[in-house]
Design an enzyme around this catalytic site. Structure first.
Site, PDB file in Angstrom:
ATOM      1  N   CYS A  13      58.778  37.481  60.497  1.00 34.24           N
ATOM      2  CA  CYS A  13      59.435  38.705  60.046  1.00 34.24           C
ATOM      3  C   CYS A  13      59.615  38.641  58.539  1.00 34.24           C
ATOM      4  O   CYS A  13      59.296  37.637  57.895  1.00 34.24           O
ATOM      5  CB  CYS A  13      60.793  38.882  60.725  1.00 34.24           C
ATOM      6  SG  CYS A  13      61.977  37.581  60.328  1.00 34.24           S
ATOM      7  N   CYS A  16      61.611  35.775  57.267  1.00 35.36           N
ATOM      8  CA  CYS A  16      60.865  34.510  57.217  1.00 35.36           C
ATOM      9  C   CYS A  16      60.090  34.390  55.909  1.00 35.36           C
ATOM     10  O   CYS A  16      60.093  33.329  55.270  1.00 35.36           O
ATOM     11  CB  CYS A  16      59.892  34.423  58.391  1.00 35.36           C
ATOM     12  SG  CYS A  16      60.672  34.361  60.012  1.00 35.36           S
ATOM     13  N   ASP A 496      38.391  58.340  30.450  1.00 34.39           N
ATOM     14  CA  ASP A 496      37.437  58.153  29.370  1.00 34.39           C
ATOM     15  C   ASP A 496      36.326  59.185  29.596  1.00 34.39           C
ATOM     16  O   ASP A 496      36.141  59.657  30.716  1.00 34.39           O
ATOM     17  CB  ASP A 496      36.885  56.730  29.414  1.00 34.39           C
ATOM     18  CG  ASP A 496      35.716  56.552  28.471  1.00 34.39           C
ATOM     19  OD1 ASP A 496      35.871  56.838  27.277  1.00 34.39           O
ATOM     20  OD2 ASP A 496      34.636  56.140  28.944  1.00 34.39           O
ATOM     21  N   ASP A 694      35.264  52.752  32.094  1.00 31.97           N
ATOM     22  CA  ASP A 694      34.176  51.915  32.617  1.00 31.97           C
ATOM     23  C   ASP A 694      33.601  50.952  31.595  1.00 31.97           C
ATOM     24  O   ASP A 694      32.823  50.078  31.955  1.00 31.97           O
ATOM     25  CB  ASP A 694      33.044  52.804  33.148  1.00 31.97           C
ATOM     26  CG  ASP A 694      32.253  53.452  32.021  1.00 31.97           C
ATOM     27  OD1 ASP A 694      32.881  53.840  31.011  1.00 31.97           O
ATOM     28  OD2 ASP A 694      31.026  53.583  32.151  1.00 31.97           O
TER      29      ASP A 694
END
Length: 806
Positions: A13, A16, A496, A694
């Site tokens: 969980c 934990c 861009d 890019d």
């Protein structure tokens, strides 16, 4: 700085994962500990004095031992002990090294962090040859571990249900059908019924329910109770009280000798059922990674001097020539050397249209060949392939925690102790009010069971798991999980221009000729002159002629003048291509071409004037055309309420013309990389900003933005600087990323609301607040069912993300 990962199966969980992280962060030298609840793993970055073995010991002390593996290495001659031990212990993930008298070494390491072949390479580096005598099998992939967990839980559920059925029948059957009570009393008696319930409930706790005792009680003794502790305490309290009624009823006050075995047995069965359903749903949540892994074929047909042979993909090496049959799946990354055809790259880009391939073009492992036979040369294998990097990126993102998870961690850290205190308070108040020992115990158990924080712990990680998996299917790779949250908060998205919104390469868009000339002839002559130039604009003219099936004329005496243009002699005729200044300097009047050239310039195109035989004849318009779907991407973002901007290093006229074409009103042009960063800082005043780029010059802006998105067709530098990678070159990937992030955050908010509201509403009911007013209480059985259904609801809700951003 060293980094390693541990498999920790004991995490169940959110509480934990918090304890695992805190146990590691308490160790000197640890700089980062990130637990992944879905994968049952934790990633640690550390430096001296921390070592892998000390980290493993810290986790064991916290009650979360790691999964270990062992390899036995053999030596042909007695090895130098100190050098061998030092080399092996320096390997990240190695826990211990023991040299054995018979000339071998036993190496213990964290499962999944080291391969035996890596140990051999470490020894080869110090000139100590070795071989593997025996090794533990490699850990199964996460998807297989989840499937195995679901299968194990299914067996436990079936066994628990079989053992619980008689208990439930004897306890509840007479209430549902009163004559049954008299029949059972005559057959086996009251004591007999209680004894049968005692035996079967004890079996339930001893076998299928043992997991709660094994994990929950030690955590309780360490004063770090968690959800298993609540289930163990609730089930043991019901069983223990009932056992006293069966074994020593004389010690209990009169009127309190009822048994509640069915509560203990049904609690275990229902919670196991909930965990099984949850595990099945988790398996579905991780299907995206499973499908990516399944894309890798097991073998490939490799060319050898003696002929073509079939080899396991693991044995391929860069430089190998691989035959790719029609319809076959590409094994690893490579470059086409023979054949022409089409390859389905939808697994990589999300685009369904196959991509044409010819010699010199790349192919990616996992993609599917069309109807042509191809041959490709291997360029990358193993972890270096695009598919392997995608899988690694997605798995890393799935282990990340969103900022919103910090609130959940703080709540779950204190939630279990608070629940135990409320349970104790409920018992004390019921007894003080004279309601009786047995009803007080039932109410206390109900509080303990209903308040398990399972759903809280699952709310965020399961949504991240499904969301990042869905992103991989859409060609979106979240290199950092927290980008999911920050992208949903973005108010402005800046692009861009070159290579992002436009194709990134000039093309001939228009050709204007004066009367008496033909377009084909002018293009043939112009391409002949430009064929001798390396300028990008010249290449655009040549490519336009080739695309039209026109063979360029032969040219000689080619002279290029920077800033002006190019002159040549084509088939004995002088030709000049350039700007107006070039024609004027050559004594040619550009006036007949000027109006058209100005119109092209206003549209953001570069006009190239052509003079033939000393007279103006034509204007070529060259431009970097927008990508096919760039306008759609801008329109979709605007509809979604995200402001769109464009930042470019290009001249203002060109950038503004592209902006007008795409519907972008905010255009910032003529800026260097530092200027892009400054523009983003200005935009941040209105809220969070994302940037899509890019190129290498985009890397500073990608890093400076709140969220950087890099097109996967771009440079490695840009991709490394971004938090999100859009596979391929389609700007619509940014739209999908924003839509997916908003869907994930909406899903997380729904899950958190359900988990918190559910506990807030039902804990008072379980405490019996409504009972004095004639309202209902909550039995332990119903509490267990409701708690399990809460977790199943959270996981099922997250699974809806598998259809997000379609």
């Amino acid at each position: 700085m060293a980094s390693t990962s541990f498999i920790v199966e004991g995490m169940h969980c959110g509480a934990c994962t918090g304890r695992v992280e805190r146990a590691l962060q308490a160790e000197a030298g640890v700089t980062l500990a990130a637990a992944n609840l879905m994968a049952r793993s934790v990633r640690v970055e550390f430096e001296a004095p921390a070592r892998a073995e000390t980290l493993a010991e810290a986790l064991a002390r916290a009650g979360y031992p790691i999964a270990e593996a062992e390899t036995c290495l053999g030596f042909d001659a007695p090895p130098p002990a100190d050098r061998v031990v030092s080399a092996l212990q320096a390997t990240p993930g190695v826990l211990s090294v023991l040299l054995l008298p018979e000339g071998s070494a036993r190496v213990t390491y964290a499962q999944g962090t080291v391969a035996p072949s890596e140990l051999l390479r470490r020894l080869d580096a110090i000139d100590v040859p070795a071989r593997v005598i025996r090794a533990t099998a490699a850990p199964a992939p996460v998807a297989e571990r989840q499937a195995a967990e679901a299968a194990r839980l299914k067996r436990q559920v079936l066994l628990s249900a079989l053992l619980t059925a008689p208990v439930f029948f004897l306890a509840m059957g007479p209430h549902l059908y009163p004559p049954l009570h008299h029949l059972l009393a005559r057959l086996i008696g009251e004591d007999g019924m209680q004894a049968v319930q005692f035996v079967f409930t004890t079996l339930v706790l001893a076998f299928p329910g043992r997991v709660f005792l094994r994990l929950g009680l030690p955590a309780l003794f360490r004063l770090a109770p968690e959800m298993n502790s609540l289930v163990a305490l609730g089930a043991l309290a019901a069983w223990g009280y009932s056992a006293l009624v069966v074994l020593v009823p004389q010690i209990l006050p009169p009127g309190t000798v009822d048994v509640y075995f069915e509560a203990a047995a049904v609690i275990v069965t229902l919670i196991l059922l909930g965990r099984w359903l949850e595990a099945r749903a988790k398996g579905q949540a991780g299907e995206a990674i499973s499908r990516l892994v399944a894309l890798r074929p097991a073998t490939a047909r490799v060319q050898r001097p003696e002929g073509t042979i079939e080899l396991p993909v693991e044995e391929l090496a860069p430089g190998d020539l691989v035959d790719l049959a029609p319809g076959g799946r590409v094994a690893v990354d490579g470059i086409i050397t023979e054949g022409h055809g089409f390859v389905d790259e939808s697994m990589l880009t999300g685009e369904p249209v196959p991509v044409g391939k010819a010699p010199g073009q790349p192919v990616t492992g996992g993609t599917v060949n069309g109807t042509s036979a191809l041959v490709f040369r291997v360029t990358a294998t193993g972890a270096d392939t695009v598919l392997s990097r995608i899988i690694a990126l997605v798995e890393a993102a799935q282990g990340q925690k969103l900022p919103v998870q910090a609130l959940v961690d703080r709540v779950t850290r204190v939630f279990v102790p608070v629940v135990m205190a409320l349970s104790t308070l409920t018992f004390a108040v019921w007894v003080a009010l004279g309601q009786g020992l047995a009803p007080a115990l039932v109410a206390a158990i109900s509080v303990m069971i209903i308040a398990c924080p399972c759903a809280m712990g699952l709310a965020t990680p399961v949504s991240i798991l499904v969301g990042t998996g869905r992103g991989a299917e859409l060609g979106l790779l979240f290199r950092r999980g927290d980008a999911l949250q920050r992208l949903a908060e973005v108010r402005t998205l800046a692009f861009d221009k070159t290579g992002t919104l436009t194709e990134g390469r000039p093309a001939l868009t228009d050709l204007f000729v004066l009367p008496g000339q033909t377009e084909a002839e002018i293009l043939r002559l112009a391409a002949g002159a430009e064929a001798r130039s390396e300028h990008p604009l010249a290449r655009a003219v040549v490519q336009a002629a080739e695309a039209a099936g026109i063979a360029p004329a032969r040219a000689r005496k080619v002279i290029a003048t920077p800033g002006r243009g190019l002159s040549a002699e084509v088939e004995g005729r002088p030709i000049l291509l350039g700007n107006a200044a070039a024609l004027v300097e050559a004594g040619i009047d550009p006036a007949p071409l000027q109006p058209t050239a100005e119109v092209f310039a206003q549209d953001g195109k570069t006009p190239v004037l052509v003079a033939l035989d000393g007279a103006p004849v034509a204007v070529l318009a060259l431009a970097d055309p927008p990508k096919a779907h760039a306008t759609d991407a801008v329109a979709a973002l605007t509809r979604a309420g995200v402001a769109v901007a464009m930042i470019s290093g290009d001249v203002a006229a060109t950038a503004e013309a592209v902006g007008r074409q795409l519907g972008i009103s905010r255009v910032i042009a003529g800026v260097l990389p530092a200027g892009k960063v400054a523009a983003l800082e200005e935009m941040k005043r209105a809220g969070a900003v994302a940037f899509v780029g890019d190129g290498i010059n985009d890397a500073p802006a990608l890093a400076a933005a709140d969220v950087g998105l890099a097109l996967g067709s771009g440079t490695d530098v840009a991709i490394e600087a971004a938090e999100v990678v859009i596979v391929g070159a389609d700007p619509r990937g940014a739209v999908r990323a924003v839509a997916l992030s908003k869907a994930v955050m909406r899903n997380i908010r729904q899950n958190l609301f359900w988990a918190f509201a559910y506990n807030a509403a039902l804990i008072p009911v379980a405490m019996g607040v409504l009972v004095p007013f004639g309202g209902p209480g909550l039995s332990p059985m119903l509490a267990a069912a409701a708690m399990s259904l809460s977790s199943v609801f959270v996981v099922t809700n997250a699974l809806r993300l598998r259809r997000a951003a379609a």
